[in-house]
Enzyme design. Structure first.
Site, PDB file in Angstrom:
ATOM      1  CG  ASP A 169      -1.911   1.089   1.297  1.00  0.00           C
ATOM      2  OD1 ASP A 169      -2.377   1.521   0.232  1.00  0.00           O
ATOM      3  OD2 ASP A 169      -2.199   1.567   2.413  1.00  0.00           O
ATOM      4  CD  GLU A 422      -0.358  -5.624   7.479  1.00  0.00           C
ATOM      5  OE1 GLU A 422      -0.676  -5.519   6.287  1.00  0.00           O
ATOM      6  OE2 GLU A 422      -1.006  -5.123   8.414  1.00  0.00           O
ATOM      7  CD  GLU A 515       0.758  -0.915   9.527  1.00  0.00           C
ATOM      8  OE1 GLU A 515      -0.407  -1.013   9.058  1.00  0.00           O
ATOM      9  OE2 GLU A 515       1.772  -1.230   8.889  1.00  0.00           O
TER      10      GLU A 515
HETATM   11  C1  BDP Z   1      -1.392  -2.390   6.606  1.00  0.00           C
HETATM   12  C2  BDP Z   1      -0.057  -2.168   5.936  1.00  0.00           C
HETATM   13  C3  BDP Z   1       0.193  -0.720   5.542  1.00  0.00           C
HETATM   14  C4  BDP Z   1      -1.080  -0.102   5.004  1.00  0.00           C
HETATM   15  C5  BDP Z   1      -2.133  -0.128   6.098  1.00  0.00           C
HETATM   16  C6  BDP Z   1      -3.442   0.502   5.647  1.00  0.00           C
HETATM   17  O1  BDP Z   1       1.008  -2.660   6.708  1.00  0.00           O
HETATM   18  O2  BDP Z   1       1.231  -0.664   4.608  1.00  0.00           O
HETATM   19  O3  BDP Z   1      -0.883   1.180   4.508  1.00  0.00           O
HETATM   20  O4  BDP Z   1      -2.381  -1.446   6.479  1.00  0.00           O
HETATM   21  O5  BDP Z   1      -4.284  -0.218   5.113  1.00  0.00           O
HETATM   22  O6  BDP Z   1      -1.958  -3.465   5.978  1.00  0.00           O
HETATM   23  O7  BDP Z   1      -3.606   1.703   5.806  1.00  0.00           O
END
Ligand code: BDP
Length: 609
Positions: A169, A422, A515
């Site tokens: 992403d 991930e 995250e």
């Molecule tokens: C996670 C990823 C990250 C994405 C985020 C998202 O690690 O790179 O930008 O989610 O969806 O899956 O914002």
């Protein structure tokens, strides 16, 4: 021919100089109708600034989104007085693969877009004007990191067109992303320095092991340890030297103290080469469900980030780096993760100086070939998707672990290695894939830092097949965003239940969020606290904070993301990912105030005892 991985950052000293090749280069997209002859200057009038991604400099949609091969070139002269020195051409990074020619001769080839490489160029140099030409590819596939979905077609004339669909992403920015330098050393030179501090906390001293690799003929290596004022605190000698610092000043989060190891290669009583390596003295370990820095339980407050700015793309942008760290400090944050690739050496040196704690991540992102939030099948111990059969990234993964640790091993700011982001850790084959990588990282790191991988939502405590490999359980979770969107009550229960389950199953391992976040359009407000509004973002973070504070082994919150960032097109993205606490130009969203208040009230140490 392969470029040698660079270990020491180029600096000027009494025996070394630097020539900077940054600036305006020629630029050209490869066209299969026209053969490029590297023995002649590139036939193009297009230009590109370096360091920066090429994409957002072009004002041309076709070039911006181009996948394939492209060329850069620059002329340079070398002053006569330098000709008898060893001259090394060094790239901080070229994304993702580079072939480098000097005056038409290939001097280096490097694959991997986020680590440096270099080549000695004495033999290729001529009097007068010289030419460095770089052929670059931004193609990604199932053998590269990051992972890309690659396909190729031909038009009716047989010209190939490449397509890369990012399996991740963020926008696949490419080009010469970091500084290009020619540095000189004497013919006999110091090639590498490894600094390993060991602290004696009872008497406030430290033993510093300094291994130096010298190339050529030296009688001795002499090392001076300088304090922050550049005064000598002690000295020692030999390629395997041990220095002792009494009354040592520790490197602490947000309270950095940097020493310098001044390493001198001596011949016939004269200093031939000298290099200065900055280092901090600190200890990290995980223990009883806590993450310890200098023997005290540390609490991570901060962000997942990107190297991503307007126009520069993923190119080095030092003003943004300085601003970003200042914004972090102002918010009471103490750390970030280099999601999803190693950041520039300039940023790592800055974090050392500023006392910012860093989780250093490889570019292993996108190692997941099927996607569903439905975990019901995954909890089955024999569950398998195709990821570990179809991907062929083990070799690239080992290379990048080696290059990242070689490059960053002496940085005090780095407290943990993240081996991947991930991946399909729920699929059979994950353990076989990851075990050798964790072993390699642990073997290579002289400071034996903790290692982790960052686990996607579906890797619940039951589904994750390799949690026993990690020192810290690092979770990316989106309850209240991708799941239970708009329903923070249910999201809260889910968050709590999952964290308690992790803690019960692995009571000895610290747990953190690497995250969590909600897309938020800056300036969008709602009386009903709807998703995408600034109100919802604030409520989302409040909900998470509440649960974090209930879990004793929860040792850190790194949210997603520091700032809005560019991605590929997609129906879930509005000119990029909008989960930033700051906009892409670094204006705060409303939630920044709430988080600042929270974090400024959370101490760096002993928050969870
Ligand atoms: C996670 C990823 C990250 C994405 C985020 C998202 O690690 O790179 O930008 O989610 O969806 O899956 O914002």
């Amino acid at each position: 021919m392969n470029g040698v991985m660079k270990l020491l950052y180029p600096i000027s000293t009494d025996s070394r100089t630097i020539l900077n090749l940054d600036g305006i280069w020629k630029f050209m997209v490869e066209n299969s109708e026209k053969n490029i002859d590297v023995s002649h200057p590139l036939e193009t009038s297009d230009v590109m600034a370096v360091p920066a991604s090429f994409n957002d400099q072009t004002a041309d949609a076709k070039i911006r989104n181009y996948n394939g091969y492209f060329w850069y070139e620059k002329e340079f002269n070398i002053a006569r007085i330098l000709r008898n020195e060893r001259l090394v051409l060094r790239f901080g990074s070229v994304t993702h693969e580079a072939w480098v020619y000097v005056n038409g001769n290939e001097v280096a080839h490097h694959k991997g877009g986020f680590t440096p490489f270099e080549a000695e160029i004495n033999k290729e140099l001529i009097e007068g004007s010289n030419r460095v030409t770089v052929r670059i590819s931004n193609l990604l596939d199932f053998t590269t990191l990051p992972v890309g979905n690659f396909s190729e077609t031909s038009d009716k004339h047989g010209n190939k067109e490449y397509n890369v669909d990012e399996n991740f992403d963020f926008f696949n920015y490419a080009g010469i992303h970091r500084p290009v330098k020619i540095y000189s050393t004497p013919k006999d030179y110091i090639d590498d320095i490894v600094v390993t501090p060991e602290i004696n906390f009872t008497n406030n001293s430290a033993n510093i092991k300094i291994s130096s690799k010298a190339v050529g003929s030296f009688d001795d290596v002499k090392i001076y340890i300088l304090d922050a004022k550049k005064e000598i605190v002690c000295e020692c000698s030999g390629t395997e030297a041990l220095a002792k610092i009494d009354n040592v000043n520790l490197w602490q989060p947000l309270n950095s103290y940097m020493y310098t190891a001044k390493v001198c290669g001596i011949k016939d009583g004269r200093v031939i080469d000298v290099y200065e390596e900055p280092f901090g003295v600190r200890q990290v370990e995980t223990k009883n469900g806590k993450f310890m820095i200098n023997e005290r339980p540390f609490y991570f407050k901060g962000f997942g980030k990107h190297e991503d700015t307007y126009v520069n793309g993923k190119g080095l942008n030092e003003a943004y780096n300085v601003l970003d760290l200042n914004l972090m400090k102002k918010m009471g944050a103490n750390s970030f993760r280099t999601s999803h690739y190693p950041y520039s050496e300039e940023m790592m040196r800055l974090c050392d100086q500023e006392g910012i704690v860093v989780i250093d991540e490889t570019p292993a992102v996108g190692l997941m070939l099927s996607f569903t939030f439905d975990v019901s099948a995954m909890v089955n111990s024999s569950y398998e998707d195709n990821t570990w059969k179809e991907l062929n990234t083990q070799k690239a993964h080992q290379q990048v672990i080696r290059e990242m640790i070689d490059r960053d091993k002496n940085h005090a700011c780095v407290v943990m290695w993240s081996i991947a982001n991930e991946a399909a850790n729920y699929s059979t084959g994950a353990k076989e894939y990851f075990e050798p990588l964790f072993k390699l990282a642990r073997k290579l790191d002289p400071q034996k830092r903790p290692c982790t991988y960052v686990a996607i939502m579906m890797t619940t405590p039951e589904a994750d097949k390799c949690t026993d490999l990690v020192d810290v359980i690092a979770l990316n979770r989106y309850y209240g965003w991708y799941m239970q969107n708009g329903d923070l009550k249910t999201a809260e229960d889910k968050t709590r239940n999952e964290l308690l389950e992790w803690q019960d199953r692995y009571p000895g391992k610290p747990i953190m969020y690497t995250e969590y976040g909600a897309d938020t359009i800056s300036g969008l407000h709602s009386v009903y606290d709807e998703p995408f509004s600034e109100e919802y973002q604030e409520d989302y973070y409040k909900m998470n904070s509440k649960v974090f504070d209930e879990i004793p082994n929860f040792v850190g919150e790194q949210l997603w993301n520091f700032a809005d960032f560019q991605t590929k097109f997609g129906i879930n993205r509005v000119q990029g990912n909008k989960k930033g606490i700051f906009t892409r130009s670094r204006e705060p969203k409303m939630v920044a105030r709430y988080l600042s208040k929270r974090w400024n009230n959370i101490p760096n140490f002993d928050y969870k005892k």
